[in-house]
Design a protein around this motif. Sequence first.
Motif, mmCIF file in Angstrom:
data_model
loop_
_atom_site.group_PDB
_atom_site.id
_atom_site.type_symbol
_atom_site.label_atom_id
_atom_site.label_comp_id
_atom_site.label_asym_id
_atom_site.label_seq_id
_atom_site.Cartn_x
_atom_site.Cartn_y
_atom_site.Cartn_z
ATOM 1 N N ASP A 177 1.081 -1.010 -0.140
ATOM 2 C CA ASP A 177 -0.092 -0.393 0.020
ATOM 3 C C ASP A 177 0.492 1.133 0.155
ATOM 4 N N GLU A 224 -8.507 -8.946 -1.623
ATOM 5 C CA GLU A 224 -8.815 -7.588 -1.571
ATOM 6 C C GLU A 224 -10.614 -6.646 -1.299
ATOM 7 N N GLN A 284 2.887 -12.258 15.761
ATOM 8 C CA GLN A 284 2.553 -10.407 15.581
ATOM 9 C C GLN A 284 1.421 -9.605 15.728
ATOM 10 N N ARG A 308 -2.402 -10.739 7.844
ATOM 11 C CA ARG A 308 -2.125 -11.787 8.295
ATOM 12 C C ARG A 308 -2.078 -12.798 9.601
ATOM 13 N N TYR A 334 -7.896 3.036 7.236
ATOM 14 C CA TYR A 334 -8.435 3.341 6.963
ATOM 15 C C TYR A 334 -10.086 2.883 7.371
HETATM 16 P P1 ADP Z 1 0.738 -6.183 7.936
HETATM 17 O O1 ADP Z 1 1.821 -4.604 6.371
HETATM 18 O O2 ADP Z 1 1.689 -5.851 9.346
HETATM 19 O O3 ADP Z 1 0.420 -6.926 7.196
HETATM 20 P P2 ADP Z 1 -0.442 -3.239 7.894
HETATM 21 O O4 ADP Z 1 -2.225 -2.678 8.603
HETATM 22 O O5 ADP Z 1 0.194 -2.440 7.667
HETATM 23 O O6 ADP Z 1 -0.120 -4.605 7.883
HETATM 24 O O7 ADP Z 1 -1.214 -3.354 6.225
HETATM 25 C C1 ADP Z 1 -2.427 -5.244 6.038
HETATM 26 C C2 ADP Z 1 -2.938 -4.495 4.571
HETATM 27 O O8 ADP Z 1 -3.329 -5.749 3.855
HETATM 28 C C3 ADP Z 1 -3.851 -3.481 4.517
HETATM 29 O O9 ADP Z 1 -4.177 -3.035 3.406
HETATM 30 C C4 ADP Z 1 -5.043 -5.115 4.160
HETATM 31 O O10 ADP Z 1 -6.455 -4.627 4.061
HETATM 32 C C5 ADP Z 1 -5.216 -5.953 3.609
HETATM 33 N N1 ADP Z 1 -4.934 -7.152 4.726
HETATM 34 C C6 ADP Z 1 -3.951 -7.905 5.008
HETATM 35 N N2 ADP Z 1 -4.683 -9.128 5.204
HETATM 36 C C7 ADP Z 1 -5.533 -9.442 3.678
HETATM 37 C C8 ADP Z 1 -6.191 -10.779 3.727
HETATM 38 N N3 ADP Z 1 -6.076 -11.167 3.733
HETATM 39 N N4 ADP Z 1 -7.181 -10.117 2.168
HETATM 40 C C9 ADP Z 1 -6.526 -9.081 2.063
HETATM 41 N N5 ADP Z 1 -6.029 -7.383 2.391
HETATM 42 C C10 ADP Z 1 -5.616 -7.978 3.350
#
Ligand code: ADP
Length: 489
Positions: free
Chosen positions: A25, A369, A316, A312, A397
Amino acid sequence: MRERIKVLFLSPEAVPFAKTGGLADVAGSLPQALNRLDLDIRLVLPLYTMVRHSKIKMHLLFNDVKVPLGGTLLSVRVWEAQTPGEVPVYFIEREDMFDRPHLYGTALGDYHDNLERFTVYSHGALRIAEELSFTPDVIHCNDWQSGLVPALLAGPYSTSPFVGKARTIFTIHNLGYQGIFPAEKLYLTGLTRETCFHPEGLEFWGKISLLKAGIVYADSITTVSSTYAKEIQTDNYGMGMEGILHHRRSSLTGILNGADYHVWNPADDSNLAVPYSLKKIAGKRRCKEALIKEMHLDRSLTTQPLLAMISRLDTQKGLDLLIKILDDILSLNAGLVILGTGEASIQEALKTTAINNPGRVALTVGFDEPLAHRIIAGADMLLIPSRYEPCGLTQMYALKYGTIPVVRATGGLDDTITPFNPQTGKGNGFKFTAYTPKALLRTLQKAIELFHTTGAWRKLRTNGMKEDFSWDRSAHSYLELYNTTMGKT
Ligand code: ADP
C-alpha cells in the motif's frame, strides 16, 4: 530553474501490482504522492507471476541487462509500465527467480534462494539506472529485500558515474523480517568479507542480515511511525537490532504512513453494496446487512456489535489474545468476521472456533482485497490487538469507513488512535496497553457497552470519519528528509 529531485524507489511489492501487506500500500501510494510534489520518482519491482498474468500494459525496455550474481553475469529483461498516478515502474524479469505463485515463500517457509532473488533485484535496480543514464539524487530502499543496495553503493557501485553519488534512505516497515542468510552466501552479493562481514557491518550473529545492511550503510533510516522509531531502540521491540538502531539514532526518524483515500473511500468504493458517507450514513447499515448475509451470520447481529479482523495470520497480530477471550465476546452477543492468511497453526485454531460457533463467527482464509473493503464497511469495530505494529493501515481505513478501531497501544496504532472519552466527546477509538487477554476483553466490554449508547457511538463514529491521514502530509515529510539527506556529505 530548480532541477527536479530524482529518486529511485525500491520495494519488493506495490499496489496495484503485487501485495502481501501494508508495504505494498505504501509503495503504491507514496511514489505517486511524491510525483504530485514534482519529483522525478521511479519504482523498481520484480516481475512476479501475478504481474505477468495481469492486464497491466507494459513494454519491453531492455532485452538483456547483465546483472552480477557471485562470479557470473546473469541476463535479465526489463519491462516498463506506469502506476495509475503515472509513476514509471521498471519490472525485472527473470523467470527462474520470480515466476512463482508467491512473493517470498509458501506456507511451509521462505524460498531457499531468496538471497539470490533479491540480490538480482538489488543489482538489477542499480543496473537499470545505469542503462538509462538515470542519476538518482536519492535511492529509497524499503525492507530487507533492498537492504543490500546501501552496502553496494558504499562498495562496488561507489565509483559508478550514474548511481555512485546517490544518497540512500532505508525504510523499515517491519523489523521482524530481517533477511537472514548463511555467511557462505556472501560472495553472491558482490560484497567482500573483509569490508562488511563484521558486527559493525552486515554480520548478525555469524550470519548475513540484509536488513542490518540497510540500517548500517544507509545515509538516513526511517520507520513508519514515531512511536515505532522509539520502540525499536529498546530490548522489548528491537529484535536484536536495538543496539545498532540506537547507535544510528541521529539518522533515524519516524514518518507515519498515510491512507490512500482514492482506494479507501466509502463514498466511492465499487466493492460495497451501497456507498456511504458521513452525510449519507444509512448506507453503512446496508453494508452491514450485506456482510451478515454474505458471511451466513445470524440475522440478529444486525442490531448487535459486529467485530472484524483483517490481518496476516502472524503471531505479531495478537490473534492469540482474541482466541482466548472469544467465548466471553460471544457471550456479549457480538459476532466476529475474520479475513486472513498465514501461519497454519493460527489458521487451524480459528477454523475450530468458526466451526464451533456457526452463525456467530465467520472465517475466510485467503487474501481477498474486495472482501477486505466489504468487511471494513460492514463491521462496527475492527480489532487490532497487535504485539507490535510499525504503523498499521487498517485502523486508518476503518476510521474513514466509520468502523471503530480497538487497538493495542503500540507503534503507529498508538500514534493514530486516541481513546474515546464520552464526557468530552473526544477520541476516535479504544486502546489498551498490557498484552493480555484480560486487557483486550476489558476494552472490548467498554466498546460494546458504548455501541449500545446510540448518541455517543454516533459521535465516536463521526470523529473517526472526519480524521485525515492522507498521504500528502507524509509525502512532505519524506521530501524534507530527501533534502536533508542530499545535503549530507
Ligand atoms: P501488515 O503490513 O503488517 O500486514 P498493515 O495494517 O500495515 O499490516 O497492512 C495490511 C494491509 O493488507 C491492509 O491493506 C489490509 O487491508 C491488507 N490485508 C491483510 N490481510 C489481508 C487479507 N487476508 N485479504 C485482503 N487484504 C488483506
